[in-house]
Design an enzyme around this catalytic site. Structure first.
Site, mmCIF file in Angstrom:
data_model
loop_
_atom_site.group_PDB
_atom_site.id
_atom_site.type_symbol
_atom_site.label_atom_id
_atom_site.label_comp_id
_atom_site.label_asym_id
_atom_site.label_seq_id
_atom_site.Cartn_x
_atom_site.Cartn_y
_atom_site.Cartn_z
ATOM 1 C CD GLU A 85 -2.784 -1.154 2.479
ATOM 2 O OE1 GLU A 85 -3.990 -1.441 2.383
ATOM 3 O OE2 GLU A 85 -2.216 -0.933 3.583
ATOM 4 C CG ASN A 90 -4.396 -3.486 8.614
ATOM 5 O OD1 ASN A 90 -4.517 -4.665 8.335
ATOM 6 N ND2 ASN A 90 -3.232 -2.952 8.949
#
Length: 335
Positions: free
Chosen positions: A196, A234
């Site tokens: 990411e 997440n």
């Protein structure tokens, strides 16, 4: 944090789904000027020699970057080197299963790209990119980058591998917020394809392009995300796991039945309780508590769960402690 799953999937049935599509979303963000020319990163310095730090070092070295792994503790550096050596042996055997000479050549070539150091300042003076993979503590990270900002070359890009802390808050410790971003690798780094790439409001276009390019040259699949709590993976995964805990706490199902249901009904290779034990219940609580304090996520998603708090208070962190929702055969062992 919740990054360690795909290796387990290949050994056992254990991995959580990861985004696999590469996309560059630079057009969706405003740009700012920078003297830094993109795509010329050659020398990378990684702070931290644990699983994440060592994994990043290995992948960078395998792909022809010159890498320095930095840790203040010589013993930690030695452990990091051992992690890399062990991982490279597995990679070499997989790539050259019948050729011991090629295996050795691959390992030797990769290791030759890696230097180690306990001198933070000296290790930063030739760096084009610095990646921080140390303890998840905002103040500690800020202190490190404030020091590095004074000694690293002006062109050097700064990155944090944090999975839960705001990149913008870490960057405030420096005077190069336009050359600061996030590179969130997933554990185990050599196996996991995703990174990411986190861009703050101040990250320049050239810096962003350079980070995307570095990931591609490491043979990773980069996805872009704004500096938002939990980023992509997440942010989706943690609330799902917390709701799983609430189902059990309300007495509606057992951890075993929830895990079986999600594996057989939703096609997940690992149930939420198996996953929580794998990544660490203390880590999960740390992230949720941090998000709740930030106040940027719906309170219902990050509300405390007594079951989780009690297990962490008892020192039952999951696989790494030998006991979580499931018992394990020794610390770090299997169920």
């Amino acid at each position: 944090m919740l990054s360690a799953v795909r290796r387990v999937a290949s050994a056992n049935p254990a991995a959580m789904m990861r985004p696999l599509t590469s996309m560059t979303m630079s057009s969706a963000f405003s740009t700012s000027s920078s003297a830094y020319a993109p795509y010329n990163v050659k020398n990378i310095t990684v702070f931290g020699s644990g699983l994440m730090g060592a994994g990043i070092v290995q992948v960078a070295a395998q792909n022809a970057f010159n890498v320095t792994m930095v840790d203040l503790n010589p013993e930690a550096l030695k452990k990091g080197q051992d992690i890399i050596a062990s991982s490279l042996k597995r990679v070499a055997k997989k790539q050259f299963p019948e050729d011991a000479a090629q295996q050795k050549a691959f390992i030797d070539k990769t290791m030759a790209q890696i230097k180690t150091s306990t001198d933070s300042e000296a290790s930063s003076k030739d760096a084009d990119l610095i990646i921080e993979a140390i303890v998840e503590n905002l103040k500690t990270k800020q202190q490190l980058f404030a020091m590095l900002d004074k000694v690293a070359p002006e062109h050097t890009l700064f990155c944090s591998n944090t999975s839960s802390l705001p990149i913008g808050e870490i960057a405030k410790a420096t005077k190069r917020t336009d050359r600061f971003g996030g590179l969130h690798f997933f554990n185990p780094v050599p196996q996991m394809k995703l990174v990411e790439v986190i861009r703050t409001d101040e990250t320049s276009q050239d810096s962003f392009d350079s980070l995307m390019d570095v990931c591609t040259r490491m043979k990773k699949t980069p996805v872009s995300c704004k500096d938002t709590p939990g980023f992509i993976v997440n942010r989706l995964l943690v609330p799902y796991m917390m709701e799983s805990l609430r189902i059990v706490e309300r007495g509606e199902a057992t951890p075993q039945d929830v895990d079986v249901a999600m594996k057989l009904g939703a096609g997940f290779p690992m149930g939420p309780f198996e996953l929580a034990d794998f990544v660490g219940l203390d880590t999960m609580k740390f992230i949720v508590d941090g998000w709740r304090k930030e106040g940027k996520i719906d309170d219902n998603l990050v509300a405390p769960v007594k079951l989780l708090d009690e297990l962490v208070a008892q020192g039952n962190f999951g696989r790494k402690s030998g006991q979580g929702f499931y018992p394990y055969n020794g610390v770090g062992g299997k169920k």
